[in-house]
Each structure stands twice: as C-alpha cells, then as structure tokens.
Design an enzyme around this catalytic site. Structure first.
Site, mmCIF file in Angstrom:
data_model
loop_
_atom_site.group_PDB
_atom_site.id
_atom_site.type_symbol
_atom_site.label_atom_id
_atom_site.label_comp_id
_atom_site.label_asym_id
_atom_site.label_seq_id
_atom_site.Cartn_x
_atom_site.Cartn_y
_atom_site.Cartn_z
ATOM 1 N N GLU A 398 1.023 -1.113 0.229
ATOM 2 C CA GLU A 398 -0.251 0.079 -0.242
ATOM 3 C C GLU A 398 0.746 1.016 0.012
ATOM 4 O O GLU A 398 0.486 2.588 -1.290
ATOM 5 C CB GLU A 398 -0.883 -0.646 1.232
ATOM 6 C CG GLU A 398 -2.238 -1.072 1.073
ATOM 7 C CD GLU A 398 -2.028 -2.407 1.050
ATOM 8 O OE1 GLU A 398 -2.229 -3.265 1.053
ATOM 9 O OE2 GLU A 398 -0.227 -2.765 2.307
ATOM 10 N N GLN A 420 -7.031 -2.272 -1.838
ATOM 11 C CA GLN A 420 -8.315 -3.599 -2.246
ATOM 12 C C GLN A 420 -9.619 -3.157 -1.319
ATOM 13 O O GLN A 420 -11.208 -3.933 -2.331
ATOM 14 C CB GLN A 420 -7.489 -4.772 -2.233
ATOM 15 C CG GLN A 420 -8.438 -6.287 -2.326
ATOM 16 C CD GLN A 420 -7.315 -7.143 -2.933
ATOM 17 O OE1 GLN A 420 -7.175 -7.611 -1.407
ATOM 18 N NE2 GLN A 420 -6.602 -7.793 -3.798
ATOM 19 N N PHE A 421 -9.745 -2.966 -0.259
ATOM 20 C CA PHE A 421 -10.367 -2.637 1.181
ATOM 21 C C PHE A 421 -10.076 -0.938 1.823
ATOM 22 O O PHE A 421 -8.602 -1.518 1.484
ATOM 23 C CB PHE A 421 -10.921 -3.628 1.913
ATOM 24 C CG PHE A 421 -11.173 -4.799 1.829
ATOM 25 C CD1 PHE A 421 -12.296 -5.130 1.122
ATOM 26 C CD2 PHE A 421 -10.856 -6.511 0.325
ATOM 27 C CE1 PHE A 421 -13.156 -6.164 0.940
ATOM 28 C CE2 PHE A 421 -11.340 -6.951 -0.044
ATOM 29 C CZ PHE A 421 -12.837 -7.253 0.300
ATOM 30 N N ALA A 422 -10.850 -0.506 2.183
ATOM 31 C CA ALA A 422 -10.694 0.815 2.142
ATOM 32 C C ALA A 422 -9.723 0.205 3.733
ATOM 33 O O ALA A 422 -8.722 1.223 4.467
ATOM 34 C CB ALA A 422 -11.796 1.643 2.894
ATOM 35 N N ASP A 423 -9.826 -0.479 4.675
ATOM 36 C CA ASP A 423 -9.436 -1.335 6.237
ATOM 37 C C ASP A 423 -8.051 -1.094 5.241
ATOM 38 O O ASP A 423 -7.294 -0.953 6.308
ATOM 39 C CB ASP A 423 -9.802 -2.448 6.426
ATOM 40 C CG ASP A 423 -11.232 -2.421 6.092
ATOM 41 O OD1 ASP A 423 -12.226 -2.706 7.239
ATOM 42 O OD2 ASP A 423 -12.291 -2.227 5.144
ATOM 43 N N PHE A 424 -7.336 -1.790 4.195
ATOM 44 C CA PHE A 424 -5.908 -1.259 4.007
ATOM 45 C C PHE A 424 -5.527 0.133 3.961
ATOM 46 O O PHE A 424 -4.034 -0.334 3.790
ATOM 47 C CB PHE A 424 -5.743 -2.723 3.032
ATOM 48 C CG PHE A 424 -5.764 -4.177 3.522
ATOM 49 C CD1 PHE A 424 -6.522 -4.437 4.140
ATOM 50 C CD2 PHE A 424 -6.414 -4.729 2.187
ATOM 51 C CE1 PHE A 424 -6.970 -5.957 4.167
ATOM 52 C CE2 PHE A 424 -6.933 -6.152 1.637
ATOM 53 C CZ PHE A 424 -7.208 -6.560 3.177
ATOM 54 N N ILE A 425 -5.812 0.787 3.938
ATOM 55 C CA ILE A 425 -5.294 2.449 3.425
ATOM 56 C C ILE A 425 -4.603 2.454 4.626
ATOM 57 O O ILE A 425 -3.490 3.621 4.761
ATOM 58 C CB ILE A 425 -6.436 3.267 3.800
ATOM 59 C CG1 ILE A 425 -6.224 3.892 2.685
ATOM 60 C CG2 ILE A 425 -7.159 3.361 4.922
ATOM 61 C CD1 ILE A 425 -7.423 4.567 1.679
ATOM 62 N N HIS A 465 -12.913 -5.560 7.007
ATOM 63 C CA HIS A 465 -13.645 -5.629 5.167
ATOM 64 C C HIS A 465 -14.495 -5.372 5.658
ATOM 65 O O HIS A 465 -14.889 -4.585 4.757
ATOM 66 C CB HIS A 465 -13.132 -6.736 4.804
ATOM 67 C CG HIS A 465 -12.463 -8.008 3.947
ATOM 68 N ND1 HIS A 465 -11.491 -8.489 5.341
ATOM 69 C CD2 HIS A 465 -11.340 -7.963 3.146
ATOM 70 C CE1 HIS A 465 -10.138 -9.157 5.056
ATOM 71 N NE2 HIS A 465 -10.408 -8.763 3.708
#
Length: 661
Positions: A398, A420-425, A465
């Site tokens: 990221e 891929q998912f906002a959580d991984f930001i 997620h």
C-alpha cells in the site's frame, strides 16, 4: 588512504570535482558558525560525507532525478541551484523554496530534477519508483537516484520500494549512506547482515558495497549503476562513510568512540582528494589555499543577503489558499443524449473507462486489478483495452504504490490507486497524510492522484473488510475526501475526482455496488468538488448524511412522509472540503438536525458538523443537534450482530426523539 581512478581525468575535471567537494564543506562550516550565533535553527551536518552526494550528482545526467537527504547539500550545489534562495530556504526566509513553510532540505526544485525529503525515513524511496516509472513510460533515458541512511533500511518503505523497482524493472538507483549511526544507534544494533547491500539479492537487484569517501569509486559505481538501471536492472549501492558531527548539532557525539573519529579523519574525502591532486601534480598546498579563498568569496554575498532577507509574514488567506492547487481541470466537453439504467458498480467502471479513453496520462495501480479485474471486477477488461503500462498489478503493498503515485503525478501523470479494501489504507497512511497531502502546500506542483477505496459494512465481511475510515482523513489539509451515496454521484464525482488537480480519496460503498441502480446519462460530467446537495426537500427536520447514509435517510424520510412528517435530506457528498453554506441553509430552514453516519459515534465525521452547527447556527436551532451512528465497537461479522451494530438499528428512535423535542 590513497585514492585512484580507473580512468584518465584531466586537470580541469579534477579541479571541478575538488571545487564541488570544497563548496559543500565550506558552506557547512559557515553554517555551523551561524548556528552557534543563533542565525539558523537547526543543521544536519554532512561533513565527512561530501563524496557521496557530490559524486552521485556529478555522475548523473541533467534529466535524472535525485531525491536527497539531510546531509546532501552537495546535491544542490553540484546541480547549480541558485545559492541565494537556497540559503533563504535554510534560514527559513520568505524567499526560500518553501517560503518558510518547511525547513532545511525538506523541499525540491522540479526545474533541477530534485525532489526533497520529508522527515519520515525512506518515505521518498517509493516516490523515486514513480518518477522512474514515469521516465520509462515516456521513453526517456533518465534514472531516479534515491538516497537514504542506514537507519532507514529497516523501514517498510525501503523494502516496498526495492521490491517494486525490481518487479517493474525500473530505472532507479538507491543509495544508502551508511555512516555508522542512526542518530545514536550504531549499525551493529540495526541489522545483522554483513552488508546492507546484500539485501539487494533478496529482491533480485544488483548490490554494490563501496568506499563512500572515495569520490572516484562513487562516481565510477554510479556510472555503472546508471547503465544497469536504464537496462531495467535497478541497483542498490551501499556507500560506507562516517558522520563527523552529531545527528544534528544539538545531539553531540559523546556516544561515538574517539578511535572512530581518528580512523575516519584519515579517510576524509577532501583530504584524500587533495593528496591525489598533489601526487598527480595537478595542484599543491598554495593552490588549495587560493581555491578555498575563491570558494568562500563565491557564496559570501548570497549568504549575507539571505541572512538579512525578510522573514515570512503570516497572512491567513495566503496560507489557506496554498493548501490546494487552484489549477483549472480541463476535461473534454461532450453531449449527453443517451441514458442507461446502471448499477453503482457499473458507473464506476464506465467512468474510469471514459477517463482512460480521453486522457493517456491516466493509469491505475493496485492489487489484482489487471487480468483479474480487481476483487470487485471494476477494472475487468481494462488490461486488454489499455495495456499493461497503464493497468498495473502491484505486489501486496500500500505505502509503496501510494509513494509511486506521487512520483508519477510529479511527472504529469494522473495515477489512480485502488485500495483492495479501505481497511488496508492504514498500511499507506504515512504516504497519504505526511507526503501526498502536505506536498503542494510545501513546494510541489499539483498532485493529481485519485485513491479509490471500497468501504462500508452490511455485507458480513467482519472487522477488517467493513470499516468506514473516511473520517480519518477529514483533518488533513491538502486532501479531498469524496463519498458518493447515489449512482449519479458515483458517476460524476468519480469523474470529477479523476480530473481534480489535488489528491482525492474516493470512498465507494461495497453494499451499494450491486444493490443500487438508476437511469443515468451515458457520459460522466465534471463538476467542482465540495458542494452538498438537497436530495429531498422538507420542513420539519433535516437529516445530514453522506454515502450509505443517503439511502438510509431517503428510506426513513419516505416512511415518515406517510405519517405526515416532512424530512429534508442533505447529502454532503464531500467531507473535505465541507459545504458549510448548505449546512447553514438547511439548519436555518428546519431548525432541527439529525446527523446520520455509518462510522462509530465517537469522533465520527459528523461530529465536526455538529460543532459547526453549534458554533455557527445556534440561533436557528429548535432542538439540540442529535447524532445517529454505529456502535463504538469493531464491526462484527455475524449478520445479527452487524445489524445491531449499524446506525440504522436506532435511526427511527433518534428521529422520533428529535421531532418530539
């Protein structure tokens, strides 16, 4: 210790190298005196390390980018950066490159292909990847040279940058200035491998370990590395050197054994070069004295002028207006004669496709977005249509890809990054909030970067997620935060985000992807970001919301309509910048406000709206401002637990409570 070069150099070439080394040293020595006189606030000395920065710069070509660090004054002087504004920058004066908004070497100069550092170590290394990719895509014979210290090699950005460079075969050379200490921590406590350059092997890169105080070895290695990098073979160079002063002057050097200073004093790069010139009959001691006097005279007037230059004068409007680029986007003008019924996900795909057809400077990067089409299939078919240069799978990174996006944007591309998912930001948080967001205010041109982030719950995806993290970014000046809640807005606001000259975080609700559809024009239309919209007129109370909350609000408003109650629905659409005027207007109209959001209650995005209404609209209120938000817990997976967690579980009760007040 003697130094030699493998190739013939003329007396003029030797003197040029010597003058560049000496200019760095003499300016530094003067700065240390000024520091003691309290005329400069801080100094990170590069005394003893001059051969690395000067050697790299003299060996690089003018089109090559250099991303220096604190101790690389020689990069700026060897690139012939004008000394007066350079000194103004170092003194924090108004005519410095950042106008006093940042200090020391936290700046760059695009016309000299220098991109400056930030304090967070290794953060600029992924940016070098982006700059290198831009040069590669343009077919230019140019390389990005990125500096870091030994301490930075433990940071995640170091490893993400090396891996990305190797996977994409980028024309980039990373230079580690291993001066033995990360502030006070010796290298023996930082890494267990014998040489930091050995890490190159793990990434499939070339690695060189060199004497960083031998400028000939530096220059010859850089020339070799540059050729390899241009051939798609990135390089890691570890230059062994030593820091003869403290990390910065206030820290001192008491933690360094005296024997190290004695040993490295014999390897001083300028002393060794003088010995070389004497041995070769190029110059002698009297020549060195004369050259030193000339060098001192060459910067004396600029230095004195900068010392007496004007300090910045605070003007609130000037500072605020510097946060965002005001460059006017120029998307193509087209007619909209055809309409189609489309889902939320369809318009995201068609809008991206439209922009990519219109403008070749758009490219998209992310995990599994190419052949696979992304986990939500939004980029399905893009690879075949637009090619692998513009539709780029990344490793599972990221921070690295966000930094690369910044480098691409500096070169005029319009990069899109799909989380891929906002959580991984969260894994790229530093690049967004400390690098990308602050850069234009500090010194850079426009950074047209769009970060797409699928967010939100209601799909049973659990704590990692399903989060709605848009509120994390509302207090970061320089970003724009967009959260559409309708199909029409998903289409037009994404298009607007893509063309906006500022970095935009575009949050797409996963549950709306395939559950929401309506008839929309075939083409997206540009509009300036930052304007709210009344989606339903009403008189009894207002629901202020955004994103998924829009659908909740419209549904509940329809239910209350049957009871004879008229609720107004204001869709904020963008959380940064906020449309205060529309908020004021609806509060004045209805006198009662419910703030509806999907994120948890505490410090949620609409807490700021509550504060605005309380401070600026108090006299129009007929009831306390009320909030309806999700539970202050992580979002659970089980359907029943998730339903109880969501703001909708208490929405009807909160509206009833507000109306009865």
């Amino acid at each position: 210790m003697a130094i030699t070069t493998k190739k013939e150099i003329s007396a003029d070439q030797a003197l040029n190298i010597y003058k560049n080394l000496l200019l760095h040293r003499r300016i530094e020595e003067r700065m240390l005196k000024l520091l003691r006189q309290n005329k400069i606030s801080k100094w990170f000395s590069g005394i003893g390390q001059e051969a690395v920065g000067v050697g790299v710069t003299l060996s690089a070509k003018p089109k090559d980018y250099i991303l220096p660090m604190h101790r690389n004054l020689g990069v700026f002087t060897a690139r012939n950066v004008p000394l007066y504004p350079l000194f103004c920058q170092l003194f924090g004066k108004a005519e410095g490159f950042t106008g006093g908004r940042d200090r020391s070497f936290h700046f760059g100069i695009m016309e000299h292909n220098i991109v400056g550092m930030i304090s967070h170590l290794a953060a600029m290394m992924p940016v070098a990847d982006g700059l290198a990719l831009a040069k590669k895509l343009k077919g230019e014979d140019a390389v990005a040279f990125s500096f870091c210290g030994d301490g930075a090699t433990s940071e995640g950005d170091f490893h993400e940058a090396l891996n990305l460079a190797a996977v994409w075969k980028l024309p980039v050379v990373f230079i580690i200035e291993n001066n033995g200490y990360g502030l006070s921590t010796p290298t023996s406590e930082q890494f267990a491998c014998e040489h930091l350059s050995d890490r190159a092997k793990g990434y499939g890169m070339h690695g060189f370990n060199i004497d960083g105080n031998n400028i000939f070895e530096v220059m010859e290695t850089v020339e070799k590395a540059r050729k390899l990098a241009l051939n798609g073979e990135p390089v890691l160079i570890e230059a062994k050197t030593f820091r003869m002063r403290g990390h910065e002057e206030a820290s001192g050097t008491h933690y360094v054994p005296d024997i190290l200073f004695e040993n490295w004093a014999e390897k001083d790069p300028i002393l060794r070069f003088e010995n070389f010139m004497e041995r070769e009959g190029i110059a002698g001691k009297e020549d060195f004295k004369k050259i030193t006097k000339e060098i001192d005279q060459s910067f004396r007037k600029d230095l004195e002028k900068a010392i007496n230059a004007e300090d910045p004068v605070f003007d609130e409007q000037t500072e605020i207006s510097a946060v965002y680029s005001t460059e006017e986007p120029k998307p193509p003008v087209h007619s909209n004669g055809i309409t189609y019924e489309k889902r939320f996900v369809d318009v995201l795909q068609s809008t991206l496709w439209q922009a990519f057809e219109e403008d070749d400077s758009f490219l998209i990067m992310g995990q599994d977005i190419a052949e696979y089409g992304g986990v939500f299939k939004i980029t399905e078919g893009f690879l075949k249509e637009f090619g692998e240069d513009r539709i780029r799978n990344t490793p599972i990174i990221e921070s690295g890809v966000l930094g690369a996006a910044m480098g691409l944007a500096l070169e005029g591309f319009k990069p899109v990054v799909e989380m891929q998912f906002a959580d991984f930001i969260s894994c790229g948080f530093n690049q967004i909030v400390n690098n990308i967001a602050k850069s234009h205010y500090r010194w850079t041109p426009s950074l047209n970067i769009t970060i797409r982030a699928p967010h939100g719950g209601g799909v049973g995806a659990g704590p990692f997620h399903s989060q709605s993290v848009e509120g994390w970014f509302m207090q970061i000046p320089g970003l724009k935060v967009v959260v559409p809640g309708t199909v029409e807005d998903a289409q037009n606001l994404l298009y607007s985000s893509l063309y906006d000259p500022n970095p935009v975080l575009f949050f797409e609700h996963k549950k709306l992807y395939r559950s929401l559809k309506t008839t929309v024009p075939d083409k997206a239309t540009y509009e300036p970001l930052g304007k709210a919209k009344i989606l339903k007129e009403g008189n009894d109370a207002t629901i202020v919301t955004y994103g998924m909350g829009v659908q909740w609000a419209l549904n509940i408003a329809e239910e209350f309509e049957h009871k004879g109650i008229s609720l107004e629905v204001l869709d904020l659409r963008t959380l940064l910048p906020l449309d205060k005027e529309s908020i004021h207007a609806t509060v004045k109209k209805t006198g009662k406000v419910l703030l509806l959001q999907e994120p948890m209650l505490t410090l949620g995005p609409l807490s700021e709206i509550s504060a605005i209404i309380s401070e600026e609209c108090f006299e129009w209120l007929d009831a306390p401002v009320m909030r309806c938000a999700s539970l202050d817990t992580p979002i659970p997976h089980d359907k029943g637990l998730e339903d109880g967690f969501m703001a909708t579980a208490k929405l009807e009760d909160q509206i009833t409570k507000l109306l009865k007040y």
